[in-house]
Design a protein around this motif. Structure first.
Motif, PDB file in Angstrom:
ATOM      1  N   LEU A 187       0.832  -1.215   0.000  1.00 23.68           N
ATOM      2  CA  LEU A 187       0.000   0.000   0.000  1.00 23.68           C
ATOM      3  C   LEU A 187       0.862   1.259   0.000  1.00 23.68           C
ATOM      4  CD1 LEU A 187      -2.905  -0.852   2.484  1.00 23.68           C
ATOM      5  CD2 LEU A 187      -3.071  -0.593  -0.002  1.00 23.68           C
ATOM      6  N   VAL A 188       1.923   1.226   0.787  1.00 28.57           N
ATOM      7  CA  VAL A 188       2.796   2.400   0.837  1.00 28.57           C
ATOM      8  C   VAL A 188       3.432   2.627  -0.545  1.00 28.57           C
ATOM      9  CG1 VAL A 188       4.913   3.360   1.855  1.00 28.57           C
ATOM     10  CG2 VAL A 188       3.207   2.270   3.321  1.00 28.57           C
ATOM     11  N   GLU A 189       3.815   1.530  -1.172  1.00 28.09           N
ATOM     12  CA  GLU A 189       4.427   1.657  -2.510  1.00 28.09           C
ATOM     13  C   GLU A 189       3.442   2.241  -3.528  1.00 28.09           C
ATOM     14  OE1 GLU A 189       7.280  -2.202  -2.192  1.00 28.09           O
ATOM     15  OE2 GLU A 189       6.068  -2.003  -4.015  1.00 28.09           O
ATOM     16  N   VAL A 190       2.260   1.638  -3.562  1.00 26.52           N
ATOM     17  CA  VAL A 190       1.286   2.113  -4.558  1.00 26.52           C
ATOM     18  C   VAL A 190       0.854   3.541  -4.219  1.00 26.52           C
ATOM     19  CG1 VAL A 190      -0.921   1.285  -3.588  1.00 26.52           C
ATOM     20  CG2 VAL A 190      -0.613   1.325  -6.049  1.00 26.52           C
ATOM     21  N   GLY A 191       0.753   3.829  -2.919  1.00 29.57           N
ATOM     22  CA  GLY A 191       0.398   5.185  -2.485  1.00 29.57           C
ATOM     23  C   GLY A 191       1.421   6.199  -2.975  1.00 29.57           C
TER      24      GLY A 191
END
Ligand code: IMP
Length: 446
Positions: A187-191
């Motif tokens: 999620l942090v990456e895609v965010g």
């Protein structure tokens, strides 16, 4: 210089993506206000067909901003794929904005969606809803339960971890969930990759409205799938109505100018639930084949049947339609007679004219009463060419009578007619107020 809503008037799949795309030519902002990856809006551009799931159709036009609004539930990994797919084809022409208030669909929501629908089916086979399995219901349930995660949180890893841990604690009934650390990392990456698109959208829209710019709210799903006013429980978990479009975008009702309801010239439904005018025989098969009636998201064959004026009148009242768009009239071309449901006969002897029985079971027992209207010729390329050249005056006269009948029976003017899948196969009949209102409700029948 207006705020317009375009939304589905039936059970979804009315080709509203195509009408929204047509209307977006004169918009500065297009806003998706509800739903998520359960949506599939197909738009046939000169470059080929495009199916939009989580992006507003405005992203396909230069100078237009397409907003995925605060009322949506967004699956960020699928959204990223959608963006990349458009970019690769050179079709991402407008600006993309994602509301930081939109909720996130997590892998656990997709798992829970399947778990829930299987539970319903084990309880009673007919209770299964046939959802799109994209996590919509569970994500909206967590939003209402205050356990949800919003796009805004994707850029705050500490908050995100805490929210994920709390959310996971509510899901002890599920097995096979991916570990929190793995989900957090993804999620942090895609965010990070989506960060440039994520921001508050309500201020943006209020300012646009104050400057007199045109805003189009693009509905997803449709009136009869509304959580409160649809065929509950065979509904989606959002509010695909005009009130829902305002709530899901943050635009106040006082700014609204008009509401365009989109209905097919016949009816379809995908998934379970009552469908009074369903035709399970050869003619339904004809509609499915000629109309290409398969779900744009799931590929499931759609159930097919005839135009239901009881439900269309109900949808018109519920949403305050100021005009209608009638689509896929070409599919009915060549039929000698076309059945149209004008009222229901109920088992207790009563008739229903413009209401949706509250109980889905009651709607399942409604007996549709049909009028048979004369059909119109097939839509050969020559006829389409004439309509493109001459506009509405080239529509076949029996089709005009069909549209007049719809106007008379619903009290709502038909403003747009879709006669093919391509972007340019929509004809505008002029502003609703500029045309004479139909004189009588009983002018003719076939
Ligand atoms: P969900 O929205 O995936 O929870 O599915 C609930 C019901 O709404 C199912 O019957 C779906 O087939 C139906 N549904 C959801 N989205 C659409 C759509 O975009 N078009 C038509 N039916 C839909």
């Amino acid at each position: 210089m207006s705020v317009r809503i375009v939304l589905g008037a039936q059970f979804g799949d009315e080709a509203k993506g195509k009408i929204a795309d047509f209307m977006s030519a004169s918009a500065r902002y297009v806003v998706r206000s509800a739903g998520g990856p359960n949506t599939g809006h197909t738009i046939v551009l000169p470059e080929g067909p495009v199916v939009l799931h989580q992006l507003a159709c405005g992203v396909l036009r230069h100078g237009v901003t397409g907003i995925s609004g605060p009322g949506m539930v967004i699956q960020p990994f699928k959204l990223e794929e959608e963006l990349q797919g458009l970019e690769k084809r050179g079709l991402l022409r407008g600006e993309v904005v994602l509301s930081d208030r939109a909720h996130v669909i997590l892998p656990l929501h997709e798992i829970e969606d399947v778990w829930e629908d299987e539970l319903r089916g084990r309880h009673r086979p007919a209770a299964s809803l046939g959802t799109t399995r994209s996590g919509i219901g569970p994500a909206y349930a967590d939003r209402a339960g205050r356990f949800g995660i919003r796009l805004a949180e994707l850029s705050r890893p500490a908050v995100l971890r805490e929210r994920l841990e709390l959310l996971y604690a509510t899901k002890t009934h599920l097995t096979g969930l991916p570990p929190i650390d793995e989900v957090l990392g993804r999620l942090v990456e895609v965010g990070g990759r989506l960060a440039a698109y994520i921001r508050p959208t309500e201020q943006l829209l209020w300012d646009a409205v104050a400057r007199g710019e045109s805003v189009l709210l693009e509905g997803a799903q449709s009136a009869l799938l509304d959580l409160d006013f649809g065929t509950y429980p065979y509904v989606t978990s959002s509010h695909p109505t005009s009130a829902g479009a305002l709530l899901g975008s943050g635009i106040p009702p006082t700014e609204l100018d008009d509401v365009v309801g989109v209905a097919k010239a016949y009816s379809t439904r995908v998934g379970a639930g009552p469908f009074p005018t369903e035709d399970t025989g050869e003619r339904g098969e004809f509609l499915r084949r000629v109309g290409g009636e398969r779900g744009a998201t799931t590929g499931r064959p759609r159930r097919c049947g005839w135009l239901d004026l009881v439900l269309l009148r109900y949808a018109a009242r519920l949403n305050g339609f100021t005009s209608l768009a009638i689509t896929k009239v070409d599919v009915l071309g060549g039929l000698e007679r076309i059945p149209v449901c004008v009222r229901y006969q109920m088992p207790d002897g009563s008739t229903v004219h413009d209401a949706l029985p509250t109980s889905a079971d009651d709607l399942g027992r409604a007996e549709p009463v049909y009028e048979q209207l004369p059909g119109w010729p097939e839509f050969h390329e020559r006829l389409k060419e004439r309509i493109r050249r001459e506009g509405a005056t080239a529509l076949p006269s029996d089709l005009r009578r069909y549209l007049d009948f719809i106007e008379q029976e619903t009290g709502v003017a038909v403003e747009y007619v879709g006669y093919g899948a391509h972007r340019d196969e929509t004809v505008w009949l002029g502003p609703p107020s500029a045309r004479p209102r139909p004189a009588s409700m009983t002018a003719w029948s076939g």
